[in-house]
Design an enzyme around this catalytic site. Structure first.
Site, PDB file in Angstrom:
ATOM      1  N   GLU A 165       0.827  -1.209   0.000  1.00 59.98           N
ATOM      2  CA  GLU A 165       0.000   0.000   0.000  1.00 59.98           C
ATOM      3  C   GLU A 165       0.862   1.261   0.000  1.00 59.98           C
ATOM      4  O   GLU A 165       0.643   2.185  -0.775  1.00 59.98           O
ATOM      5  CB  GLU A 165      -0.906   0.022   1.236  1.00 59.98           C
ATOM      6  CG  GLU A 165      -2.124  -0.842   1.149  1.00 59.98           C
ATOM      7  CD  GLU A 165      -3.219  -0.228   0.304  1.00 59.98           C
ATOM      8  OE1 GLU A 165      -3.076   0.933  -0.117  1.00 59.98           O
ATOM      9  OE2 GLU A 165      -4.213  -0.918   0.054  1.00 59.98           O
ATOM     10  N   ASP A 183       1.351   3.983  -3.093  1.00 59.07           N
ATOM     11  CA  ASP A 183       0.952   5.387  -2.973  1.00 59.07           C
ATOM     12  C   ASP A 183       2.077   6.340  -3.378  1.00 59.07           C
ATOM     13  O   ASP A 183       1.883   7.240  -4.196  1.00 59.07           O
ATOM     14  CB  ASP A 183       0.529   5.692  -1.529  1.00 59.07           C
ATOM     15  CG  ASP A 183      -0.803   5.065  -1.171  1.00 59.07           C
ATOM     16  OD1 ASP A 183      -1.450   4.501  -2.077  1.00 59.07           O
ATOM     17  OD2 ASP A 183      -1.195   5.132   0.003  1.00 59.07           O
ATOM     18  N   SER A 227      -6.934   2.104  -4.029  1.00 55.98           N
ATOM     19  CA  SER A 227      -5.649   2.586  -3.511  1.00 55.98           C
ATOM     20  C   SER A 227      -4.751   3.030  -4.658  1.00 55.98           C
ATOM     21  O   SER A 227      -3.847   3.834  -4.454  1.00 55.98           O
ATOM     22  CB  SER A 227      -4.933   1.475  -2.756  1.00 55.98           C
ATOM     23  OG  SER A 227      -5.744   0.914  -1.790  1.00 55.98           O
TER      24      SER A 227
END
Lengths: 181, 364
Positions: free
Chosen positions: B78, B82, B281
């Site tokens: 994650e 990002d 995400s």
């Protein structure tokens, strides 16, 4: 004073989490008291006026100091929370934001349980391998005057969300692997 | 032609082009990470070397500033998704990685989301990022109403300062639980911008061929009423869209509707994990990168940053690529979830960003 629960206890622990036992009393926790703010309608109106391209005030954002001055909690509420933490838990709280709308205090789980009338447990998220201490199932209670001065206290009942990105396709490496047929 | 979403394809898809855009020295963008999702400088450098160098793209603007109590360590999917995506989309804009563990040997147990909020509230205007992308979400009711109401105030504080908050809308489609649609938050908050997900209609991402995908969460808040800035768009959807879910699944059509916009959410490459990563995400840092560049356009023109985006987004819907194909899943087994539709829909919002068109809109 009568005790009041600012938030309800959680009856169903969120999917993926399980309770694995009581939290150790000597573990340290940082409690965060969200002290009630004032002039919230004014904050809302200001936000919309500075964010609407059709507004003559579009783009006229407020400084951080001005925002915090606008919604600063009352001195009485700040004092009530300070006094409660200091008197009952015996620790010195500190302001976590410029206008003291968040007040934090580090203490042991045992002190937090006494302060909040709560029972902390260890929750584990199996897939993510994350552990947290929360009083989700017991909830927490505050003296009436303190409850009137805060929106909520954390970490207590809320169990954090865990999001993990998915893999939905084969990686390039996998794609070149041929089947036996 | 790249088969996955990498900086080159994302910039083509959203009409960013290959020129170095960012010039404003005061521009900053940030991603947030919670619960042990860590950042690796080595992995980010590898990502830039693989996907930016050969294509001669400027990715990011030097190494990110690290903020928070838990930043560096074993990289997480994650967290690396990002920071790699936002710096891959937005060249020449300074990035920051804000990470909060919830607990560490040096830090007592805490609520990491609250740590982020108090950190943001305590960061001076001169140094606070103008955009935050967050891929964190959960069922709306997991926060008590009292706490959720207070979170809204904190979001409003940020918007009033000129900070944009973008959230992944969620990866559960319509998010059916026990026969009812359940909204997800913070994306259901009327004080943030919720980013839904799209995928390529054909085998690989190319401009003009996007569709709403099953995982893209959307719907209606059970806590917050519908704001005026979206009422017209959402009312039209509810009145005209075909194949809307049956009312028996319990959605609240008077609530705040989300998502507001969308971006690609499948087939991302994340170093060191590989390609094929999916979820909103992916979409949130992609959209945040585009808006960071739009902030740059405004700052370079001597204008203030965009701040709270939603009134602008709904008034500038024509500057987004309208997604009219596809639908979300998670529909309680009695339908498809939410359908896409012309104009706003509960899968892709008003659509995916078109930087060229938005660039003109933000300086008008």
């Amino acid at each position: 004073q009568a005790l009041v629960a600012p938030e309800p206890a959680v009856t169903d622990i969120p999917s993926g989490w399980s309770v694995i036992g009581e939290s150790p009393k000597d573990a340290r926790i940082e409690l965060n008291f969200a002290v009630k703010q004032r002039n919230l309608q004014s904050l809302h109106d200001t936000l919309l006026s500075v964010s609407d391209p059709k507004s003559p005030s579009y783009g006229e954002h407020l400084s951080n100091e001005a925002v915090h001055a606008l919604i600063k909690p009352s001195d009485e509420d700040i004092a009530t929370v300070h006094s409660f933490i200091n008197t009952v838990a015996g620790v010195e709280p500190r302001a976590a934001s410029p206008n003291s709308d968040f007040i934090t205090a580090v203490m042991t789980i045992g002190q937090a349980e006494a302060l909040l009338g709560a029972k902390y447990e260890v929750l584990r998220h199996g897939r993510a391998g994350v552990q947290v201490h929360r009083a989700s199932r017991s909830g927490y209670r505050l003296p009436e005057s303190v409850a009137a001065a805060v929106d909520f206290v954390s970490p207590t009942v809320h169990v954090p969300g865990v999001r993990t990105a998915k893999k939905d396709q084969l990686s390039p490496l996998d794609e070149v692997v041929e089947s036996p047929n | 032609v790249p088969q996955h979403n990498v900086p080159e394809t994302l910039r083509q898809l959203y009409s960013i082009g290959f020129a170095t855009v960012g010039n404003a020295t005061s521009n900053r963008m940030a991603v947030t990470a919670f619960l042990g999702q860590m950042y690796s400088e080595e992995a980010l450098k590898e990502y830039w070397a693989e996907y930016c160098s050969e294509q001669k793209l400027t990715c990011g603007k030097g190494l990110p500033t690290l903020v928070g109590d838990a930043t560096t360590g074993t990289p997480g999917v994650e967290s690396m998704l990002d920071i790699e995506t936002i710096t891959g989309v937005a060249g020449n804009v300074h990035a920051e990685f804000w990470g909060f563990a919830g607990r560490s040997p040096d830090n007592p147990e805490n609520e990491p989301f609250m740590k982020w909020l108090t950190q943001m509230a305590s960061t001076p205007d001169e140094t606070v990022p103008l955009i935050f992308s967050t891929s964190y979400g959960e069922d709306e009711a997991s926060w008590s109403y009292a706490a959720a109401d207070r979170l809204n105030v904190e979001f409003a504080k940020a918007g009033t300062r000129g900070i944009s908050l973008l959230y992944a809308s969620g990866d559960e489609g319509a998010n059916c639980e026990k026969g009812k649609y359940v909204p997800e938050t913070p994306s259901s908050s009327p004080y943030v911008t919720a980013v839904g997900g799209t995928g390529p209609t054909t085998g690989y991402p190319k401009p003009g061929f996007e569709e709403g995908i099953g995982l893209s969460s959307g719907g209606f808040s059970n806590y917050w009423p519908m704001p005026e800035w979206q009422r017209g768009a959402v009312t039209k959807y509810l009145a005209t869209a075909e194949h809307l879910p049956e009312k028996s699944v319990g959605y609240n059509t008077s609530g705040r509707a989300y998502p507001d916009i969308a971006a690609q959410a499948t087939g991302f490459c994340v170093t060191p994990f590989g390609c094929g990563v999916a979820g909103t995400s992916c979409a949130s840092p992609t959209a945040a990168g585009v808006f960071a560049l739009l902030n740059d356009v405004r700052l370079s023109a001597g204008k203030p940053p965009l701040g709270f985006l939603n009134p602008f987004i709904y008034q500038s819907a024509a500057a987004f690529n309208d997604i009219t194909v596809g639908n979300s899943g998670g529909g309680c087994g009695i339908g498809i979830g939410w359908p896409t539709a012309k104009a706003w829909d509960a899968v892709t919002g008003v659509g995916t960003p078109n930087f060229e068109l938005l660039k003109a809109a933000v300086v008008q």
